[in-house]
Design a protein around this motif. Structure first.
Motif, PDB file in Angstrom:
ATOM      1  N   LYS A  55      -5.431  13.923   1.195  1.00 35.85           N
ATOM      2  CA  LYS A  55      -5.788  13.879  -0.222  1.00 35.85           C
ATOM      3  C   LYS A  55      -4.723  13.146  -1.017  1.00 35.85           C
ATOM      4  O   LYS A  55      -3.559  13.091  -0.612  1.00 35.85           O
ATOM      5  CB  LYS A  55      -5.942  15.301  -0.782  1.00 35.85           C
ATOM      6  CG  LYS A  55      -7.016  16.115  -0.072  1.00 35.85           C
ATOM      7  CD  LYS A  55      -7.073  17.545  -0.585  1.00 35.85           C
ATOM      8  CE  LYS A  55      -8.129  18.346   0.171  1.00 35.85           C
ATOM      9  NZ  LYS A  55      -8.200  19.741  -0.288  1.00 35.85           N
ATOM     10  N   THR A  56      -5.132  12.612  -2.158  1.00 35.53           N
ATOM     11  CA  THR A  56      -4.161  12.016  -3.070  1.00 35.53           C
ATOM     12  C   THR A  56      -3.449  13.126  -3.828  1.00 35.53           C
ATOM     13  O   THR A  56      -3.952  14.259  -3.922  1.00 35.53           O
ATOM     14  CB  THR A  56      -4.836  11.078  -4.079  1.00 35.53           C
ATOM     15  OG1 THR A  56      -5.725  11.852  -4.914  1.00 35.53           O
ATOM     16  CG2 THR A  56      -5.623   9.982  -3.373  1.00 35.53           C
ATOM     17  N   GLU A  86       3.090  11.105   4.209  1.00 37.44           N
ATOM     18  CA  GLU A  86       2.501  10.290   3.144  1.00 37.44           C
ATOM     19  C   GLU A  86       2.193   8.919   3.715  1.00 37.44           C
ATOM     20  O   GLU A  86       3.039   8.303   4.377  1.00 37.44           O
ATOM     21  CB  GLU A  86       3.463  10.185   1.959  1.00 37.44           C
ATOM     22  CG  GLU A  86       2.829   9.607   0.713  1.00 37.44           C
ATOM     23  CD  GLU A  86       3.698   9.769  -0.523  1.00 37.44           C
ATOM     24  OE1 GLU A  86       3.201   9.488  -1.626  1.00 37.44           O
ATOM     25  OE2 GLU A  86       4.875  10.168  -0.373  1.00 37.44           O
ATOM     26  N   ASP A  89      -4.032   4.974   2.048  1.00 45.57           N
ATOM     27  CA  ASP A  89      -5.432   5.353   2.235  1.00 45.57           C
ATOM     28  C   ASP A  89      -6.129   4.269   3.062  1.00 45.57           C
ATOM     29  O   ASP A  89      -6.049   3.078   2.742  1.00 45.57           O
ATOM     30  CB  ASP A  89      -6.108   5.498   0.861  1.00 45.57           C
ATOM     31  CG  ASP A  89      -7.498   6.083   0.958  1.00 45.57           C
ATOM     32  OD1 ASP A  89      -8.075   6.069   2.063  1.00 45.57           O
ATOM     33  OD2 ASP A  89      -8.014   6.545  -0.076  1.00 45.57           O
ATOM     34  N   LYS A  95      -3.866   2.976  -2.651  1.00 45.44           N
ATOM     35  CA  LYS A  95      -3.593   4.389  -2.887  1.00 45.44           C
ATOM     36  C   LYS A  95      -2.801   4.996  -1.733  1.00 45.44           C
ATOM     37  O   LYS A  95      -2.981   4.612  -0.576  1.00 45.44           O
ATOM     38  CB  LYS A  95      -4.897   5.170  -3.062  1.00 45.44           C
ATOM     39  CG  LYS A  95      -5.712   4.790  -4.277  1.00 45.44           C
ATOM     40  CD  LYS A  95      -6.966   5.644  -4.350  1.00 45.44           C
ATOM     41  CE  LYS A  95      -7.825   5.297  -5.554  1.00 45.44           C
ATOM     42  NZ  LYS A  95      -9.070   6.129  -5.585  1.00 45.44           N
ATOM     43  N   ASN A  96      -1.973   5.965  -2.070  1.00 49.40           N
ATOM     44  CA  ASN A  96      -1.291   6.769  -1.059  1.00 49.40           C
ATOM     45  C   ASN A  96      -1.985   8.117  -0.938  1.00 49.40           C
ATOM     46  O   ASN A  96      -2.428   8.686  -1.936  1.00 49.40           O
ATOM     47  CB  ASN A  96       0.175   6.985  -1.434  1.00 49.40           C
ATOM     48  CG  ASN A  96       1.014   5.744  -1.204  1.00 49.40           C
ATOM     49  OD1 ASN A  96       0.568   4.790  -0.576  1.00 49.40           O
ATOM     50  ND2 ASN A  96       2.236   5.758  -1.700  1.00 49.40           N
ATOM     51  N   VAL A  97      -2.074   8.599   0.280  1.00 52.30           N
ATOM     52  CA  VAL A  97      -2.628   9.930   0.509  1.00 52.30           C
ATOM     53  C   VAL A  97      -1.607  10.736   1.304  1.00 52.30           C
ATOM     54  O   VAL A  97      -0.713  10.168   1.956  1.00 52.30           O
ATOM     55  CB  VAL A  97      -3.973   9.885   1.267  1.00 52.30           C
ATOM     56  CG1 VAL A  97      -5.035   9.217   0.436  1.00 52.30           C
ATOM     57  CG2 VAL A  97      -3.806   9.175   2.606  1.00 52.30           C
TER      58      VAL A  97
END
Length: 316
Positions: A55-56, A86, A89, A95-97
């Motif tokens: 998840k973000t 981390e 995505d 984005k990082n998730v």
């Protein structure tokens, strides 16, 4: 406990914080007892990540009801301990998730007995109480989501201070207050016009002697608000609500509301069927007050004021 009994309900936050600190301290000891490498403050994030996919940080914050910076700090701490990873995505490289590492997933397996024992211990404690704390917390969360504690205190402050406000009829002693309070707000947003000078310089002659009325709000015996009912030569309206002004230093005490209600009641006693007013939509708090008093927007009429861009009426 004497302090909380003496301080009363105004110490609610301090008492809840004390209870929270006590439970958090015990929770830390519980993790050690089960050899689980977590800190109590990490639990919401850990639990959210243990339920499914990566998840973000934004998604986690929304799910657990924490701020984004708070979750970011916790994630950094958990990454440092090797519990969380981390990464980018896969579907959106911008984005990082975050997700549980191998170590984090092992904790999910190891923590199951702790979950079972903690749940049983809390249920046993709840069974010994007269009031269900869990349900009470749910109720408080619901109530505070509807209206925050800050807003509730603000409302009580306004209510208490409004009891010290008196609405009195105009006398020559309030001439300067009537003029200055109105000039202050008009000059702040617009410019003084001929109709303003006529009403404010000679209110006895141009308002009262023509069948109108002026009301003055006193707070601690000082004039802090004014409002006028102007007699109108109009087949549709007998009176116009006008020249309402409240000192900035006295705002937040419901003075505008009290003046408006006093003017409406006065108009009723005079047999008026409708009340009219003119304003400008830049004065949003005033417009909101008029709507709250029951006024509704009407079709534009001829007006002596350049600044007027909204006209309203109240059917009495």
């Amino acid at each position: 406990m004497d302090f909380y009994n003496n301080a009363g309900k105004m110490a609610l936050g301090s008492r809840l914080r004390r209870l929270s600190d006590q439970i958090t301290e015990d929770a830390g000891q519980v993790y050690k007892m089960y050899n689980v490498g977590l800190q109590p403050k990490w639990f919401p994030v850990f639990h959210a990540l243990s339920q499914g996919s990566d998840k973000t940080i934004t998604a986690i914050a929304e799910e657990i009801g924490h701020s984004h910076p708070s979750v970011s700090t916790i994630i950094r701490e958990m990454v440092k301990q090797g519990i969380v990873l981390e990464k980018k995505d896969k579907q959106d490289g911008r984005k990082n998730v975050v997700g549980l590492s191998k170590k984090g997933k092992e904790i999910v397996k190891d923590i199951a007995p702790q979950y079972q024992d903690v749940t049983s211990a809390i249920e046993a404690a709840l069974s010994q109480t007269h009031y269900d704390l869990w349900k009470a917390i749910e109720e408080w969360e619901f109530l505070l989501n509807q209206k925050s504690l800050l807003r509730r205190v603000q409302d009580q402050k306004k209510l208490r201070e409004s009891r010290d406000v008196q609405i009195v009829d105009f006398t020559p002693a309030y001439l300067n207050a009537f003029k200055q309070l109105n000039e202050e707000w008009i000059s702040k947003y617009f410019k003084m016009e001929a109709a303003d000078h006529k009403a404010l310089d000679h209110p006895q002659k141009n308002i009262i002697d023509k069948g109108g009325h002026i009301m003055v709000a006193l707070y601690n015996n000082e004039p802090v608000g004014v409002c006028a009912l102007l007699k109108m030569a109009d087949p549709d309206y007998e009176y116009e609500l006008a020249k309402m002004a409240v000192s900035p230093a006295a705002q937040g005490k419901s003075i505008g509301w009290l003046l408006g209600m006093a003017a409406i009641e006065k108009a009723r006693t005079l047999g008026a069927k409708k009340l009219y007013l003119e304003s400008n939509t830049i004065l949003q708090p005033a417009i909101n007050l008029y709507y709250k008093l029951g006024f509704k927007k009407v079709v534009r009429r001829a007006t002596p004021y350049e600044r007027c861009n909204i006209q309203m009426e109240l059917v009495l």
